[in-house]
Design a protein around this motif. Structure first.
Motif, PDB file in Angstrom:
ATOM      1  N   ILE B  25       0.860  -1.181   0.000  1.00 19.29           N
ATOM      2  CA  ILE B  25       0.000   0.000   0.000  1.00 19.29           C
ATOM      3  C   ILE B  25       0.902   1.238   0.000  1.00 19.29           C
ATOM      4  N   PHE B  27       0.986   5.232   1.367  1.00 21.10           N
ATOM      5  CA  PHE B  27       0.336   6.386   1.983  1.00 21.10           C
ATOM      6  C   PHE B  27       1.335   7.492   2.247  1.00 21.10           C
ATOM      7  N   ASN B  58      -8.409   2.175  -0.481  1.00 22.88           N
ATOM      8  CA  ASN B  58      -7.935   1.272   0.573  1.00 22.88           C
ATOM      9  C   ASN B  58      -6.421   1.134   0.520  1.00 22.88           C
ATOM     10  N   ARG B  61      -3.546   6.102   0.080  1.00 28.44           N
ATOM     11  CA  ARG B  61      -4.167   6.882   1.148  1.00 28.44           C
ATOM     12  C   ARG B  61      -3.435   8.194   1.389  1.00 28.44           C
ATOM     13  N   ASN B  62      -4.173   9.275   1.306  1.00 30.54           N
ATOM     14  CA  ASN B  62      -3.651  10.549   1.777  1.00 30.54           C
ATOM     15  C   ASN B  62      -3.566  10.529   3.299  1.00 30.54           C
ATOM     16  N   THR B  63      -2.591  11.207   3.835  1.00 25.84           N
ATOM     17  CA  THR B  63      -2.504  11.307   5.299  1.00 25.84           C
ATOM     18  C   THR B  63      -2.544  12.771   5.717  1.00 25.84           C
ATOM     19  N   PRO B  64      -2.851  12.994   6.988  1.00 24.14           N
ATOM     20  CA  PRO B  64      -2.639  14.328   7.532  1.00 24.14           C
ATOM     21  C   PRO B  64      -1.129  14.584   7.648  1.00 24.14           C
ATOM     22  N   MET B  70       2.459   8.539  11.056  1.00 30.39           N
ATOM     23  CA  MET B  70       2.538   7.832   9.767  1.00 30.39           C
ATOM     24  C   MET B  70       3.622   6.761   9.796  1.00 30.39           C
ATOM     25  N   ALA B  73       2.658   3.990  12.218  1.00 30.85           N
ATOM     26  CA  ALA B  73       1.591   3.155  11.657  1.00 30.85           C
ATOM     27  C   ALA B  73       2.158   2.207  10.604  1.00 30.85           C
TER      28      ALA B  73
END
Lengths: 327, 347
Positions: B25, B27, B58, B61-64, B70, B73
């Motif tokens: 994935i 992000f 899914n 993914r954009n993150t803050p 990040m 995670a």
């Protein structure tokens, strides 16, 4: 949730007793020089640990902190490899490379303790992300203390898991002291109330010495997480009986003289024993349980004593999966 | 073969890895909009090759703007069955997540006795040389070389960018990739098919017999230009070695080259103290002192912050001129007037 069977209730008491007996033995072993380094016990906090871990299933994840012997025990880890790890033996759950501050037992979903306050919180969130992307119904729980509640990474993690609706529970074990610093002197407002800012439920369990109260609160959060409804922040009010770490002798008495006495009167194991007797469990059965657990700890120590120390070469493996150590 | 830019090659490696393994994935900040050009094939969401369209939210993914969580995670996800690629955009943003890199990503596998592995890639760009000032111009890879448990790649060509990144994504260990923005526009023929370049294998960018130049990241094209200039003007034969990965480092390839040439220059855009050049120099001094015909010379950025003004910044990193001056020094050749003029500023 629903009604818990007597078998489950007895298992709760067994795991609380295990944590108590394990940590009391570890405390003695530190004082006798049998355990090197430092050890932080969960004595007094057993209800909070077991109420949370027994609300999880096999396959669920959790991350811990420096005071984390109880977490894998609460999740069902055998005691022998944990005790061997504390002593630094080859049979330790981390081959003697982690020690008390870095217990991890992936077999029960324990993704490891962190000696850095707050640092393991996003690890649990990442496990929840993994479950979410893979489409399983696993959940993850991050244990942290009132000290970590003032680390920025908690709020980054609450925000991100809220946005992604991740199946994670942020469980603050508020034992009211960050080493010697009373939580109320360094914490603005109520920790549980901070959840509101992230649009998630925040629950404060005042009766944190009541294993069933903790179990109820965590079970509700776990059910929400499994249903795809996102994270929850839970603050459990509890108390550690011992010093911050074993052998620590602080120059100033930072806790009021009668405070510990007051908490001892609502000891989680004694309270739950009374509850179990109240629902008809025979005192003899509870006595037998206590004896069994003490024997388990004796066995764990015997296992540890019989185990060798790791070979020196062990210090030089496990860094990478495929690259040799280059001197 | 297709002519690919550096960024296009990175995008191709990410696409191939996403196609090959659903555990991969991506992000990071602004990855959905393909702001940096590595998560999409076009300019709009509906264009062919858009990653969100291809893989869904899914897996893209954009993150803050929350680097610490990040990175943590990604570590937690990597230990529990995913293979995340985290796009951290600027390399100076890594400092926001230093605790997670040092205490979790690098240590967990070791600390927990190998119970779990950490298959995760952290990509970041080094925006030096582009007049972005002190906060965006960092070249921080040596700091991370000092953290056992991380692998570090510094590709200098589109082909290496693609092949190394693919290996990094497929690796079971955490890999940090540092991509020099001044190389982004570089283009060359890159194989269309999937390919993997092993970590820890240096590339001989130019063969030579008189002096070895080990060059890192954007110093590679500069070293090659210096080598060509010296071949033309002095008839000198310069060997240029690009380690490509700094952890693990292909120490043997560098050692073999120095045994052949007897002289070593090391050029890199990072600071001088405790840099990759310092490590490579120390290694050769320890292992090949007897074959050295001249002292080792390093060409690095000085131990100084990076100024904004173009007129100030241009003197901060190795150039073909400063590298040429260093080569002349180890060969005891007279300084060329042009090279010595440029070199004076950073001496």
């Amino acid at each position: 949730m629903g009604t818990l069977t007597n078998e489950t209730l007895l298992e709760m008491q067994r795991r609380m007793l295990r944590i108590r007996a394990f940590d009391e033995r570890a405390s003695k072993m530190v004082k006798r020089g049998h355990i090197p380094g430092t050890v932080h016990t969960s004595i007094g906090q057993e209800a909070q640990v077991v109420g949370a871990t027994m609300a999880l299933r096999d396959g669920d994840y959790m991350s811990g902190n420096h005071r984390s012997h109880g977490h894998p025990i609460g999740k069902g880890s055998p005691l022998g490899p944990l005790m061997a790890e504390l002593v630094g033996k080859a049979t330790g759950v981390c081959k003697g490379k982690g020690g008390s501050l870095h217990l991890a037992d992936f077999a029960v979903g324990s993704l490891g303790e962190s000696g850095i306050v707050g640092s393991s919180i996003p690890i649990a969130m990442g496990a929840a992300l993994s479950a979410s992307v893979r489409g399983t119904d696993q959940v993850a729980l991050a244990f942290f203390g009132d000290g970590a509640a003032n680390q920025g990474v908690l709020y980054e993690s609450m925000n991100l898991s809220g946005v992604w609706k991740l199946p994670v529970i942020f469980l603050c074990e508020n034992n009211q002291y960050a080493l010697s610093t009373p939580a109320h002197t360094v914490t603005s407002g109520v920790i549980a109330d901070r959840a509101a800012g992230f649009g998630m439920p925040g629950v404060r369990v005042e009766e944190g010495q009541d294993v069933l109260a903790v179990h109820d609160a965590v079970s509700e959060a776990v059910a929400r997480a499994r249903a795809g409804e996102g994270p929850t922040l839970i603050e459990v009010v509890t108390y550690r009986y011992n010093e911050h770490s074993e052998g620590l002798r602080l120059g100033t008495d930072y806790r009021p003289a009668d405070e510990r006495e007051a908490w001892l009167k609502k000891d989680p194991i004694q309270l739950f024993r009374e509850h179990l007797q109240g629902i008809g469990i025979a005192p003899a059965e509870l006595d037998a349980l206590e004896a069994e657990v003490l024997a388990e700890v004796d066995d764990a120590v015997a296992f540890t004593d019989a185990s060798p120390y790791p070979e020196p070469s062990v210090a030089f493996d496990d860094l990478y999966t495929d690259t040799e150590y280059a001197a | 073969m297709t002519v690919m830019s550096f960024l296009g090659a990175i995008g191709a490696a990410q696409r191939e890895a996403m196609d090959a393994d659903e555990r991969v994935i991506i992000f990071g900040e602004d990855v959905e909009a393909n702001v940096y050009g590595t998560t999409g094939g076009g300019k709009t969401r509906s264009d062919k090759g858009d990653f969100v369209q291809m893989y869904g939210r899914n897996r893209i993914r954009n993150t803050p703007i929350s680097e610490e969580s990040m990175v943590g995670a990604a570590a937690g996800a990597a230990m529990t069955g995913l293979r995340p690629i985290v796009d951290l955009s600027y390399s100076s943003f890594l400092y926001m997540a230093m605790d997670q890199f040092v205490n979790q990503v690098a240590k967990n596998r070791y600390m927990f006795g190998g119970q779990a592995s950490m298959p995760v890639v952290f990509r970041s760009a080094m925006f030096y040389g582009l007049n972005t000032g002190a906060h965006h111009s960092d070249r921080p890879y040596p700091m991370f070389m000092n953290v056992p448990g991380l692998k570090i790649i510094v590709p200098s060509t589109p082909t290496d960018a693609k092949g190394l990144l693919r290996t990094a994504i497929d690796s079971d260990d955490p890999v940090l990739t540092f991509e020099a923005c001044i190389l982004w526009g570089a283009k060359e023929d890159v194989p269309d098919e999937e390919f993997w370049i092993p970590l820890g294998e240096a590339r001989t960018a130019r063969e030579g017999t008189d002096v070895t130049v080990v060059a890192i990241s954007s110093s590679v094209p500069e070293a090659l230009a210096a080598a060509e200039a010296l071949a033309a003007s002095e008839g000198v034969s310069v060997e240029v070695i690009d380690p490509r990965t700094l952890v693990p480092l292909d120490r043997d390839a560098i050692l073999r080259s120095v045994h052949k040439t007897g002289r070593l220059v090391v050029a890199e855009p990072a600071h001088r103290t405790c840099g990759a050049a310092a490590e490579i120099s120390a290694h050769i001094a320890e292992e090949a002192f007897g074959v050295l015909k001249a002292p080792i010379v390093r060409v690095t950025a000085p131990d100084m912050q990076i100024p904004f003004s173009p007129s100030l910044e241009k003197q901060m990193y190795p150039t073909r001129h400063t590298i040429e001056a260093a080569i002349r020094r180890v060969l005891d050749l007279p300084a060329s007037s042009e090279a010595s003029q440029h070199a004076a500023a950073t001496a």
